[in-house]
Design a protein around this motif. Structure first.
Motif, PDB file in Angstrom:
ATOM      1  N   GLY A  53       0.746  -1.235  -0.062  1.00 33.60           N
ATOM      2  CA  GLY A  53      -0.064   0.092  -0.085  1.00 33.60           C
ATOM      3  C   GLY A  53       0.692   1.217   0.074  1.00 33.60           C
ATOM      4  O   GLY A  53       0.365   2.343  -0.676  1.00 33.60           O
ATOM      5  N   ARG A  54       1.941   1.269   0.746  1.00 35.41           N
ATOM      6  CA  ARG A  54       3.000   2.334   0.704  1.00 35.41           C
ATOM      7  C   ARG A  54       4.187   2.122  -0.089  1.00 35.41           C
ATOM      8  O   ARG A  54       4.567   0.793  -0.361  1.00 35.41           O
ATOM      9  CB  ARG A  54       3.092   2.691   2.155  1.00 35.41           C
ATOM     10  CG  ARG A  54       2.012   3.166   2.900  1.00 35.41           C
ATOM     11  CD  ARG A  54       2.288   3.617   4.196  1.00 35.41           C
ATOM     12  NE  ARG A  54       3.011   2.764   5.107  1.00 35.41           N
ATOM     13  CZ  ARG A  54       2.366   1.857   5.734  1.00 35.41           C
ATOM     14  NH1 ARG A  54       1.064   1.680   5.951  1.00 35.41           N
ATOM     15  NH2 ARG A  54       2.995   1.115   6.641  1.00 35.41           N
ATOM     16  N   SER A  55       5.046   3.013  -0.310  1.00 36.35           N
ATOM     17  CA  SER A  55       6.443   2.826  -1.022  1.00 36.35           C
ATOM     18  C   SER A  55       7.106   1.695  -0.250  1.00 36.35           C
ATOM     19  O   SER A  55       7.932   0.983  -0.850  1.00 36.35           O
ATOM     20  CB  SER A  55       6.938   3.896  -1.065  1.00 36.35           C
ATOM     21  OG  SER A  55       7.297   4.592   0.123  1.00 36.35           O
ATOM     22  N   ILE A  56       6.980   1.749   1.057  1.00 38.09           N
ATOM     23  CA  ILE A  56       7.486   0.559   1.939  1.00 38.09           C
ATOM     24  C   ILE A  56       6.921   0.514   3.428  1.00 38.09           C
ATOM     25  O   ILE A  56       6.512   1.640   3.752  1.00 38.09           O
ATOM     26  CB  ILE A  56       9.383   0.960   2.143  1.00 38.09           C
ATOM     27  CG1 ILE A  56      10.186  -0.203   2.843  1.00 38.09           C
ATOM     28  CG2 ILE A  56       9.260   2.262   2.862  1.00 38.09           C
ATOM     29  CD1 ILE A  56      11.513  -0.173   2.905  1.00 38.09           C
ATOM     30  N   GLN A  57       6.590  -0.831   3.608  1.00 30.47           N
ATOM     31  CA  GLN A  57       6.079  -1.097   4.874  1.00 30.47           C
ATOM     32  C   GLN A  57       6.547  -2.146   5.404  1.00 30.47           C
ATOM     33  O   GLN A  57       7.028  -3.119   4.849  1.00 30.47           O
ATOM     34  CB  GLN A  57       4.411  -0.924   4.635  1.00 30.47           C
ATOM     35  CG  GLN A  57       4.227  -2.161   3.751  1.00 30.47           C
ATOM     36  CD  GLN A  57       2.678  -2.005   3.337  1.00 30.47           C
ATOM     37  OE1 GLN A  57       1.954  -1.055   3.002  1.00 30.47           O
ATOM     38  NE2 GLN A  57       1.940  -3.203   3.383  1.00 30.47           N
ATOM     39  N   LYS A  58       6.456  -2.071   6.841  1.00 30.83           N
ATOM     40  CA  LYS A  58       6.721  -3.301   7.602  1.00 30.83           C
ATOM     41  C   LYS A  58       5.657  -4.534   7.551  1.00 30.83           C
ATOM     42  O   LYS A  58       4.502  -4.276   7.860  1.00 30.83           O
ATOM     43  CB  LYS A  58       6.984  -2.884   9.093  1.00 30.83           C
ATOM     44  CG  LYS A  58       7.848  -3.933   9.865  1.00 30.83           C
ATOM     45  CD  LYS A  58       8.271  -3.510  11.305  1.00 30.83           C
ATOM     46  CE  LYS A  58       8.743  -4.551  12.093  1.00 30.83           C
ATOM     47  NZ  LYS A  58       8.936  -4.084  13.488  1.00 30.83           N
ATOM     48  N   LEU A  59       6.215  -5.657   7.121  1.00 27.15           N
ATOM     49  CA  LEU A  59       5.276  -6.786   7.457  1.00 27.15           C
ATOM     50  C   LEU A  59       5.053  -7.541   8.703  1.00 27.15           C
ATOM     51  O   LEU A  59       6.167  -7.599   9.209  1.00 27.15           O
ATOM     52  CB  LEU A  59       5.530  -7.823   6.288  1.00 27.15           C
ATOM     53  CG  LEU A  59       5.831  -7.599   4.835  1.00 27.15           C
ATOM     54  CD1 LEU A  59       6.124  -8.744   4.019  1.00 27.15           C
ATOM     55  CD2 LEU A  59       4.321  -6.942   4.301  1.00 27.15           C
TER      56      LEU A  59
END
Length: 312
Positions: A53-59
């Motif tokens: 959803g965002r350019s980088i995100q924590k899973l």
């Protein structure tokens, strides 16, 4: 194994803070497994994810509903599962050029980035952040077989002595200075998964050597030599096998590239045989006729030897 194996036995495990970039595929998974077995932990894992959803995100770990939750605690297997079991944060990356990705990498304070099968180009803004930039594992002896699918072309060309290269990432495609290389002999009949495991195991050894040398301040590099070759994604035509090859080469090519699930076409003087998989070969076998077919199986005479295949 290559010469580096003997060197690594005399090295202590490195303590450099680094980030690992990979994918949920055999090569990345096996490299990470090798590092973790050696007690070497990256500070974070970055994986490509176009759906993020965002350019980088924590899973966040998704807990498994398995009947054996202690043995298989997470729904997602592979590289993410390995990381979560070691309490290593995992990030899904959509845009490496974004301010969020740049800010996150800066906050991790890593000295180097390690890349093992990561399909996204690293922008200059990202390359400039770690003190020692990024090092990539490439399963060929660079400068030969640059490009995203070196093992396919290695099998297609019938190469038996290959190797793996660790090189610095620059603005080109697999063109950066070579840090370490190790030669590997590809055994007969190796399938694609086995090939990934073989090259990844040696790649993990190269990473250990490189990190230890970086910590000691004596990691050397050299520009790639002459004889460069680049190969892109194979087309359907690249799965055509002429009988001017040896049966051994055809067998190893079909075994090593079966994961592509593409139909093979074996062509000779006046015939064209569709084939699904290679069963066996006789390197010294002889036939009076170009080929013989019984049901769904065929025996085909090559320049040297006979190939036994399952037909489409």
């Amino acid at each position: 194994m290559g010469d580096v194996v003997l060197q690594i036995q005399r090295m202590h495990y490195p303590k450099l803070n680094f980030i690992f970039l990979g994918m949920p595929v055999t090569f990345s998974i096996c490299v990470l497994e090798g590092l973790l077995r050696a007690g070497i932990r990256p500070s974070a894992i970055w994986m490509p994810d176009s759906s993020a959803g965002r350019s980088i995100q924590k899973l966040q770990p998704e807990l498994s509903q398995s009947e054996l939750p202690l043995l298989r605690p997470f729904l997602q297997e592979g590289i993410a599962q390995l990381a979560w079991e070691e309490k290593i944060p995992v990030y899904a990356v959509r845009d490496l050029s974004s301010p969020d990705a740049i800010a996150l990498l800066e906050s991790l304070h890593v000295s180097v980035g390690i890349v093992a099968c990561f399909p996204m180009r690293l922008p200059q803004e990202i390359l400039a952040i770690p003190r020692f930039s990024f090092l990539n594992l490439h399963p060929s002896l660079l400068p030969a077989y640059r490009g995203p699918f070196p093992l396919f072309w290695t099998f297609r060309d019938g190469v038996q002595e290959s190797g793996i290269t660790m090189h610095q990432i620059d603005r080109g495609l697999d063109t950066g200075d070579i840090v370490l290389q190790s030669k590997l002999i590809i055994p007969d009949g190796l399938n694609s998964k086995e090939a990934d495991e073989l090259f990844a195991a040696e790649g993990a050894t190269l990473i250990q050597a490189a990190l230890a040398s970086l910590e000691n301040g004596d990691l050397a590099s050299q520009a790639q030599g002459t004889g460069a070759s680049y190969f892109g994604r194979p087309s359907a035509q690249d799965f055509t096998i002429p009988t001017t090859w040896t049966a051994q080469r055809a067998f190893n090519f079909m075994r090593g590239t079966a994961e592509w699930q593409m139909p093979y076409r074996i062509t000779g003087d006046g015939f064209d045989i569709p084939a699904r998989s290679a069963i066996a070969y006789d390197g010294q076998g002889k036939m009076d006729m170009p080929y013989s077919t019984q049901g769904s199986e065929s025996w085909i005479k090559f320049e040297r030897g006979i190939l036994y295949v399952s037909s489409c």
